[in-house]
Design an enzyme around this catalytic site. Structure first.
Site, PDB file in Angstrom:
ATOM      1  N   CYS A   1      37.207  43.618  31.851  1.00  0.00           N
ATOM      2  CA  CYS A   1      37.493  44.141  33.191  1.00  0.00           C
ATOM      3  C   CYS A   1      36.941  45.547  33.405  1.00  0.00           C
ATOM      4  CB  CYS A   1      38.999  44.160  33.447  1.00  0.00           C
ATOM      5  SG  CYS A   1      39.838  42.625  33.059  1.00  0.00           S
TER       6      CYS A   1
ATOM      7  N   HIS B   1      39.203  40.832  42.461  1.00  0.00           N
ATOM      8  CA  HIS B   1      38.831  41.478  41.201  1.00  0.00           C
ATOM      9  C   HIS B   1      37.693  40.710  40.519  1.00  0.00           C
ATOM     10  CE1 HIS B   1      38.954  43.395  37.397  1.00  0.00           C
ATOM     11  NE2 HIS B   1      40.036  42.858  36.883  1.00  0.00           N
TER      12      HIS B   1
ATOM     13  N   CYS C   1      43.092  48.470  33.610  1.00  0.00           N
ATOM     14  CA  CYS C   1      43.480  47.794  32.379  1.00  0.00           C
ATOM     15  C   CYS C   1      42.395  46.801  31.990  1.00  0.00           C
ATOM     16  CB  CYS C   1      44.831  47.107  32.526  1.00  0.00           C
ATOM     17  SG  CYS C   1      44.880  45.813  33.787  1.00  0.00           S
TER      18      CYS C   1
END
EC number: 2.3.1.174
Length: 401
Positions: free
Chosen positions: A90, A357, A387
């Site tokens: 991520c 996302h 995160c």
């Protein structure tokens, strides 16, 4: 010491899973903002670009074999311009900016493009080779998100909680209620809808032009994941499918999405030579590890580390872009850092719960959004943090120029 500056940036709209951008390959998607940066900056000599660094979290399908290099060529950049792809899941897009900044500070480059891409709609199914001849034991994985080809030792020592389960763990540990999570999710939707209707998001976006088999042209101009009509009652009515008596729902989690972003990173001298205007200085970046089952809290130690490196405090930040993987983890991070749940300078124009996302792209989007918002507010410092799966966090501080 040499400094690295964000001089310009652009992104595609963020597409819904299976939505408007699902027909676009990841390498073609990444080429769109790269190409647009050259159009927006006609004085820039592309031959002077030292490297193109893109983050991408999957790399199991059409984004395989170094999507950054392929996108660089597809965008029409000179063949002399190199490209590399990095993967911190991520955090890949934000890490790409960090790599570019470090290259400039170390004297290993003066002009780079950094960003990220993800086409989660087009993520393939994968299957490993048989362990023995004629074996009938085959396992297939959907690479869109989550674990695949798990090492048994990893499973034994750290577990293989899914991303929603890690958010459940954070909510349980820090006693974050479903009500607070749904309220946070609603604020994300409301702030994002306001930013879209006011044209704030449009400042970041290059429209994507698509042509179907019949030759019909469609222009995708806006992020399509957000749901501006969302109500608290609707959010409260959603089921929490990941755990008995759970609190994580589709409404208080980020989406599964498609998108790409790219930013020009340059030294002060090269920016002047290329007719570029520095907008933000990359002050510092840090990463940190946490327990994989509590991956959502990764931004806490990463933020503390980057603040220490910069000699700043959380209260010096005029803008904070915190990736909203889940409302539970975002609230956990805010509370651990001593910030209120509804801080107006945190994700002032919404976040990933509403926007979506696209994994490798999201970090670059945060930096792009933060650099714009610093100028709107006439602020000085911004924090971008997120995160990362398997227990990491990443954080970067920008200073308005």
């Amino acid at each position: 010491m040499r400094e690295a500056f964000i001089c310009d940036g652009i992104r595609t709209p963020i597409g819904r899973y299976g939505g408007a951008l699902s027909s676009v390959r990841a390498d073609d998607l990444a080429a769109i903002p790269l190409r647009e940066l050259l159009v927006r900056n006609p004085r820039l000599d592309a031959e002077c670009i030292d490297d193109v660094i893109l983050g991408c979290a999957n790399q199991a399908g059409e984004d395989n074999r170094n999507v950054a290099r392929m996108a660089t060529l597809l965008a029409g950049l000179p063949q002399s311009v190199s490209g590399t792809t990095i993967n911190r899941l991520c955090g890949s897009g934000l890490d790409a900016l960090g790599f570019a900044a470090r290259a400039i500070k170390a004297g290993d480059g003066d002009l780079l493009i950094a960003g990220g891409v993800e086409s989660m709609s087009r993520a393939p199914f994968v299957m490993g080779k048989a362990a023995s001849a004629f074996s009938r034991q085959a396992e297939m994985f959907d690479t869109t998100i989550g674990w695949r080809f798990v090492n048994p030792l990893m499973a034994q020592q750290f577990g293989t909680d899914s991303m929603p389960e890690t958010a459940e763990n954070v909510a349980e540990l820090l006693k974050i209620s479903r009500e607070d999570q749904d309220s946070f999710a609603l604020r994300s939707q409301q702030r994002t809808a306001k930013a879209q209707s006011s044209g704030i998001l449009a400042e970041e976006i290059v429209p994507v032009v698509l042509k179907n088999k019949k030759g019909v042209v469609t222009e995708i101009q806006h992020d399509e994941h957000l749901r501006p009509e969302t109500t608290l009652e609707q959010l409260r009515g959603l089921k929490a499918p990941f755990r008995a008596n759970g609190v994580i729902t589709a409404g208080n989690a980020s989406g599964v999405n498609d998108g790409a972003a790219a930013l020009i990173i340059a030294s002060e001298q090269m920016a002047a030579a290329q007719g570029l205007t520095p907008r933000a200085r990359i002050v510092a970046m840090a990463t940190a590890g946490v327990e994989p089952r509590l991956m959502g809290l990764g931004p806490v130690p990463a933020t503390r580390r980057v603040l220490e490196r910069a000699g700043l405090s959380i209260h010096d930040m005029d803008v904070i872009e915190l990736n909203e993987a889940f409302a539970a983890q975002a609230l956990g991070v805010l509370r651990e850092l001593g910030l209120p749940d509804d801080a107006p300078h945190v994700n002032p124009n919404g976040g990933a719960i509403a926007l979506g996302h696209p994994l490798g792209m999201s970090g670059a989007r945060l930096a792009l959004a933060a650099s714009h918002e610093l100028h709107r507010r006439n602020g000085r410092y911004a924090l971008c943090t997120m995160c990362i799966g398997v227990g990491q966090g990443i954080a970067m501080i920008l200073e308005r120029v």
